[in-house]
Enzyme design. Structure first.
Site, PDB file in Angstrom:
ATOM      1  CG  ASP A  82      -1.780 -32.296  39.806  1.00 22.79           C
ATOM      2  OD1 ASP A  82      -1.854 -31.917  38.627  1.00 22.79           O
ATOM      3  OD2 ASP A  82      -1.563 -33.473  40.137  1.00 22.79           O
ATOM      4  CB  THR A 141      12.613 -22.881  43.299  1.00 29.01           C
ATOM      5  OG1 THR A 141      13.089 -22.852  41.947  1.00 29.01           O
ATOM      6  CG2 THR A 141      12.683 -21.470  43.836  1.00 29.01           C
ATOM      7  CG  ASP A 143      14.081 -21.926  38.684  1.00 30.98           C
ATOM      8  OD1 ASP A 143      15.024 -22.604  38.251  1.00 30.98           O
ATOM      9  OD2 ASP A 143      12.905 -22.074  38.315  1.00 30.98           O
ATOM     10  CG  HIS A 187      11.539 -21.674  31.699  1.00 31.14           C
ATOM     11  ND1 HIS A 187      11.833 -21.736  30.363  1.00 31.14           N
ATOM     12  CD2 HIS A 187      11.271 -22.927  32.094  1.00 31.14           C
ATOM     13  CE1 HIS A 187      11.741 -22.989  29.950  1.00 31.14           C
ATOM     14  NE2 HIS A 187      11.407 -23.737  30.989  1.00 31.14           N
ATOM     15  NE  ARG A 298      30.777 -32.149  19.132  1.00 34.83           N
ATOM     16  CZ  ARG A 298      31.145 -31.887  17.878  1.00 34.83           C
ATOM     17  NH1 ARG A 298      30.772 -30.744  17.308  1.00 34.83           N
ATOM     18  NH2 ARG A 298      31.885 -32.753  17.192  1.00 34.83           N
TER      19      ARG A 298
HETATM   20  O1  F6P Z   1      10.952 -24.597  38.699  1.00 33.31           O
HETATM   21  C1  F6P Z   1      12.116 -25.305  38.787  1.00 33.31           C
HETATM   22  C2  F6P Z   1      12.506 -25.894  37.473  1.00 33.31           C
HETATM   23  O2  F6P Z   1      13.551 -26.786  37.726  1.00 33.31           O
HETATM   24  C3  F6P Z   1      12.883 -24.893  36.374  1.00 33.31           C
HETATM   25  O3  F6P Z   1      14.175 -24.370  36.486  1.00 33.31           O
HETATM   26  C4  F6P Z   1      12.692 -25.711  35.142  1.00 33.31           C
HETATM   27  O4  F6P Z   1      12.537 -24.906  34.034  1.00 33.31           O
HETATM   28  C5  F6P Z   1      11.458 -26.496  35.471  1.00 33.31           C
HETATM   29  O5  F6P Z   1      11.441 -26.619  36.883  1.00 33.31           O
HETATM   30  C6  F6P Z   1      11.390 -27.871  34.855  1.00 33.31           C
HETATM   31  O6  F6P Z   1      10.198 -28.469  35.215  1.00 33.31           O
HETATM   32  P1  F6P Z   1       9.813 -30.015  35.026  1.00 33.31           P
HETATM   33  O7  F6P Z   1      10.485 -30.805  36.088  1.00 33.31           O
HETATM   34  O8  F6P Z   1       8.337 -30.079  35.223  1.00 33.31           O
HETATM   35  O9  F6P Z   1      10.284 -30.442  33.698  1.00 33.31           O
END
Ligand code: F6P
Length: 383
Positions: A82, A141, A143, A187, A298
């Site tokens: 949020d 993060t 990421d 992403h 797979r």
């Molecule tokens: O931002 C971190 C992350 O783990 C991304 O790599 C991923 O795409 C996203 O969050 C997933 O978010 P949620 O936990 O809201 O599904």
């Protein structure tokens, strides 16, 4: 030398964790809290990110509360995605900035410490600029895509999990002479997929920054078959684009190409809007590659497993260094910065520089060259 005596009260800070969780959040909370308390600063833990600030939900943090949490995954404070300026209230997005700021003052805070990724950097900066409150942020993060820091905490832990998964996929792929497409989070930034792909020895690595040509990928898999290698591991980031999709996106000038076939809805949290995306990329890719090569495929999507569990030793050390550095900055009243990593140091970076830019993998990054030199197909040119 570390002082053992309790210092006089030198103010109060709030701390919150926002956005998707990751290993290391508890370690950072512990680092910030212990260092702040060491300097005589009171610590208040805000629940569930910015929502807890708006709803005035919090816990007084003392030493026992942050003892024994260094190695625990998740965040004991809870997290949410949020944002103060667009917070769903009774099903309707509302600007709750003034309520967040009023509660900051009600709690008598001198600074709000925000642990989060790109969205959190922006939200904290907005609270500072529009609400006039002091903030310090820390880059969290898996990421690894926060600007102005060499690394984010949580990345190393997620990379270790993804690498172990690739190792495990190797043995089963070998036994069954299959190709396995492994979908890794990310992403818009491919750091996690690229790092784990190299560390796990994936044969193909596809990242969002490098649009792929399916024929080039299929050719590289067929070359492996011809050379007697009867299995392949294909590591793909969530946000990969084929050349056609990348072209369509460019033509649409930044807008997403029209979705075709199977779709699902996801929220684009950064932009606060709902968008349509294709079916999970790994499934589509596996289907296409099986058709093109005749090799049985797979799919494994690692999903939130990558965000769970304890932090690695590297992350525990990084989190403790970042957290205690933030504690020192709090003691010096050095606010409105993100504590980032530059080389071997944890340093304050003006938040205004860090917020609002994503750090994606540069196309000339040494990791990409490394991957190519060990004959990994990156999907863009014949390896
Ligand atoms: O931002 C971190 C992350 O783990 C991304 O790599 C991923 O795409 C996203 O969050 C997933 O978010 P949620 O936990 O809201 O599904």
């Amino acid at each position: 030398m570390v002082r053992k005596t309790k210092a006089a009260n030198k103010g109060t800070i709030g701390i919150l964790t926002a956005g998707g969780d990751c290993p290391g959040l508890n370690a950072v909370i512990r680092g910030v809290a212990k260092a702040a308390m060491h300097h005589g600063i009171k610590v208040i833990g805000i629940h569930d990110g910015f929502r807890g600030l708006v709803e005035n939900r919090y816990t007084i943090v003392d030493n026992p509360l942050v003892s024994g949490i260094l190695a625990q995954g998740g965040t004991f404070l809870g997290s949410s995605r949020d944002k103060p300026h667009k917070m769903p209230m009774g099903g309707k997005p509302m600007d709750m900035t003034s309520v967040a700021v009023a509660n900051y003052h009600k709690l008598n805070l001198d600074c709000l410490v925000c642990l989060g990724g790109n969205g959190t950097q922006k939200n904290a900066l907005r609270l500072h600029q529009q609400g006039g409150i002091n903030v310090i942020t820390l880059p969290k993060t898996i990421d690894n895509d926060v600007a102005e820091t060499d690394i984010t905490f949580g990345f190393d832990s997620a990379m270790s999990i993804a690498t172990e998964a690739i190792d495990r996929l190797h043995t089963t792929a070998t036994s069954h002479h299959r190709m396995i497409v492994c979908e890794i989070m990310g992403h818009s930034a491919g750091w996690l997929c690229l790092g784990a792909g190299i560390a796990g020895g994936a044969d193909v690595i596809l990242i969002p920054e490098l649009p792929y040509d399916i024929k080039i990928v299929a050719n590289s898999l067929q070359r492996r078959q011809r050379s007697g290698k009867r299995f392949s591991i294909i590591a793909v980031a969530e946000g990969i684009l084929s050349l056609d999709e990348a072209r369509a996106r460019a033509v649409a000038k930044g807008k997403k190409p029209k979705s075709t076939g199977e779709v699902r809805t996801v929220e684009n949290r950064d932009e606060g809007e709902v968008r349509l995306v294709q079916e999970p990329v790994a499934s589509r890719l596996a289907r296409q590659l099986q058709q093109l090569t005749g090799v049985e495929a797979r799919v494994t999507s690692l999903g939130h497993v990558q965000r769970g569990g304890p932090p690695t030793a590297f992350d525990r050390l990084l989190c403790t260094r970042l957290g205690t550095k933030a504690g020192e900055l709090l003691a010096e009243h050095h606010y409105n910065v993100m504590v980032g990593v530059k080389g071997t140091e944890c340093v304050p970076i003006p938040l205004v520089k860090a917020a609002g830019t994503k750090r994606i993998v540069p196309l000339d990054h040494p990791w990409i060259r490394t991957a190519r030199l060990v004959e990994t197909c990156m999907g863009d040119v014949e390896a």
